[in-house]
Motif scaffolding. Structure first.
Motif, PDB file in Angstrom:
ATOM      1  N   ASP A 197      -0.108   4.113 -10.410  1.00 30.62           N
ATOM      2  CA  ASP A 197       0.204   2.709 -10.674  1.00 30.62           C
ATOM      3  C   ASP A 197       1.462   2.609 -11.537  1.00 30.62           C
ATOM      4  N   SER A 198       2.220   1.542 -11.350  1.00 24.53           N
ATOM      5  CA  SER A 198       3.479   1.363 -12.074  1.00 24.53           C
ATOM      6  C   SER A 198       3.299   1.325 -13.593  1.00 24.53           C
ATOM      7  N   ASP A 199       2.086   1.041 -14.048  1.00 24.49           N
ATOM      8  CA  ASP A 199       1.826   1.012 -15.496  1.00 24.49           C
ATOM      9  C   ASP A 199       2.056   2.377 -16.142  1.00 24.49           C
ATOM     10  N   TYR A 200       1.967   3.418 -15.350  1.00 27.74           N
ATOM     11  CA  TYR A 200       2.115   4.777 -15.883  1.00 27.74           C
ATOM     12  C   TYR A 200       3.579   5.238 -15.932  1.00 27.74           C
TER      13      TYR A 200
ATOM     14  N   VAL B 111       4.338  13.989  -7.801  1.00 25.91           N
ATOM     15  CA  VAL B 111       3.917  12.745  -8.451  1.00 25.91           C
ATOM     16  C   VAL B 111       4.897  11.627  -8.103  1.00 25.91           C
ATOM     17  N   TYR B 112       4.339  10.510  -7.608  1.00 28.46           N
ATOM     18  CA  TYR B 112       5.131   9.337  -7.252  1.00 28.46           C
ATOM     19  C   TYR B 112       4.675   8.140  -8.082  1.00 28.46           C
ATOM     20  N   CYS B 113       5.606   7.243  -8.356  1.00 27.28           N
ATOM     21  CA  CYS B 113       5.290   6.006  -9.066  1.00 27.28           C
ATOM     22  C   CYS B 113       6.393   5.002  -8.730  1.00 27.28           C
ATOM     23  N   LYS B 114       6.009   3.749  -8.538  1.00 26.17           N
ATOM     24  CA  LYS B 114       6.971   2.718  -8.132  1.00 26.17           C
ATOM     25  C   LYS B 114       7.715   3.118  -6.857  1.00 26.17           C
ATOM     26  N   ASP B 115       6.984   3.798  -5.957  1.00 29.93           N
ATOM     27  CA  ASP B 115       7.552   4.251  -4.681  1.00 29.93           C
ATOM     28  C   ASP B 115       8.698   5.238  -4.865  1.00 29.93           C
TER      29      ASP B 115
ATOM     30  N   PHE C 124      12.289  14.536 -12.443  1.00 32.45           N
ATOM     31  CA  PHE C 124      13.595  14.420 -11.821  1.00 32.45           C
ATOM     32  C   PHE C 124      14.221  13.037 -12.001  1.00 32.45           C
ATOM     33  N   ILE C 125      13.407  12.030 -12.323  1.00 31.97           N
ATOM     34  CA  ILE C 125      13.925  10.683 -12.572  1.00 31.97           C
ATOM     35  C   ILE C 125      14.599  10.650 -13.939  1.00 31.97           C
TER      36      ILE C 125
END
Length: 297
Positions: free
Chosen positions: A238-241, A267-271, A294-295
């Motif tokens: 979830d984007s909260d993470y 691990v993916y978040c916010k697409d 990597f982000i």
């Protein structure tokens, strides 16, 4: 540029040479391969570029696929066609005997690494010792021949075969062992690597093709980092993470992820692909710890 190139390595080129060439083509020093391929072999050699060099360790252990040729009746000091013939035999073997022998070398087997290999003993590579005329004891190692089949058999002398095997398998030794099992000799007279995990020969690209590409074209043939490790499990959070995981903080997860405990996962978040993490359990609760992010780099 960040990603993995599915390089078709030509015969006679070392993996280190291939990295040097790719550095020049992509104009970056941040380049590394994902495990060596013998100079006398051709085929798939995934090479990591830019940030993708951080995932090379996750590609080292994937299965490898080969098409090779076993020539019976001779053995060489290197167990391949680059070596000097040291033994020969005129013993005739039947097609059935060859098929039976191939079937023996399936599943979990033990191999003695060849002297002409890059394994190190006391800080020195075995092939360096071999070139000095030295032979030392090598402990057998367990490997897994997951698939093996004969594709063609020429007069029970030259056998074209396919195999899918685990990391650390020596196809040269595989050929030598079959020759010995048949009561004759054998060496690997040809080898092409046709697969490294999800990287396949049909999607590989040659050095000459890369040299003729512009920057936009070079970027287009790179496999994105997360796709390169698509053999790994993935989770979407979830984007909260988001802020927590990009900063490397521990994240508590629901029990639905218990099957992924101790596994390296994408691990993916916010697409977006964030990086690689591992789920650990503390006091019967699951926590995600990012190992590589990597982000934001």
């Amino acid at each position: 540029m960040d990603g993995v190139i599915n390089l078709f390595k030509p015969r006679g080129m070392t993996s280190h040479d291939a990295v040097y060439v790719i550095r020049k083509i992509f104009k970056t020093k941040k380049v590394g391969h994902t495990g060596t391929l013998d100079p006398n072999a051709t085929g798939v050699l995934p090479i990591c570029i830019g940030k993708a060099t951080r995932i090379s360790e996750y590609l080292l252990g994937v299965d490898k696929e080969y098409i090779g040729e076993l020539t019976l009746g001779f053995s060489t000091d290197t167990q391949d066609s680059d070596g000097v013939i040291i033994n020969s035999s005129k013993k005739e073997v039947t097609e059935k005997e060859i098929n039976d022998s191939f079937n023996k070398f399936k599943g979990l087997i033990y191999q003695i690494p060849p002297m002409y290999s890059a394994l190190k003993v006391d800080g020195k590579k075995l092939y360096e010792l071999a070139r000095e005329g030295k032979t030392i004891e090598r402990a057998p190692r367990e490997v897994n021949i997951k698939e093996s089949k004969i594709l063609n058999n020429y007069n029970n002398k030259e056998i074209i075969f396919y195999t899918k095997c685990s990391r650390g398998t020596y196809i040269r030794t595989f050929c030598d062992d079959i020759g010995n099992d048949l009561g004759t000799y054998g060496y690997m007279s040809y080898l092409m690597r046709v697969g490294v995990g999800n990287f396949k020969i049909e999607n590989s690209i040659s050095i000459e093709a890369l040299r003729n590409m512009c920057e936009r074209e070079l970027y287009s043939v790179l496999t994105p980092i997360d796709i390169a490790i698509s053999h790994m499990e993935k989770i979407n959070l979830d984007s909260d993470y988001y802020k927590k995981i990009i900063n490397g903080a521990l994240v508590k997860l629901d029990n639905e992820y218990s099957s992924l405990i101790d596994l390296d996962i994408r691990v993916y978040c916010k697409d977006k692909f964030i990086g690689i993490g591992k789920i650990n359990q503390f006091n019967n609760e699951n926590y995600l710890k990012m190992n590589k992010v990597f982000i934001g780099e």
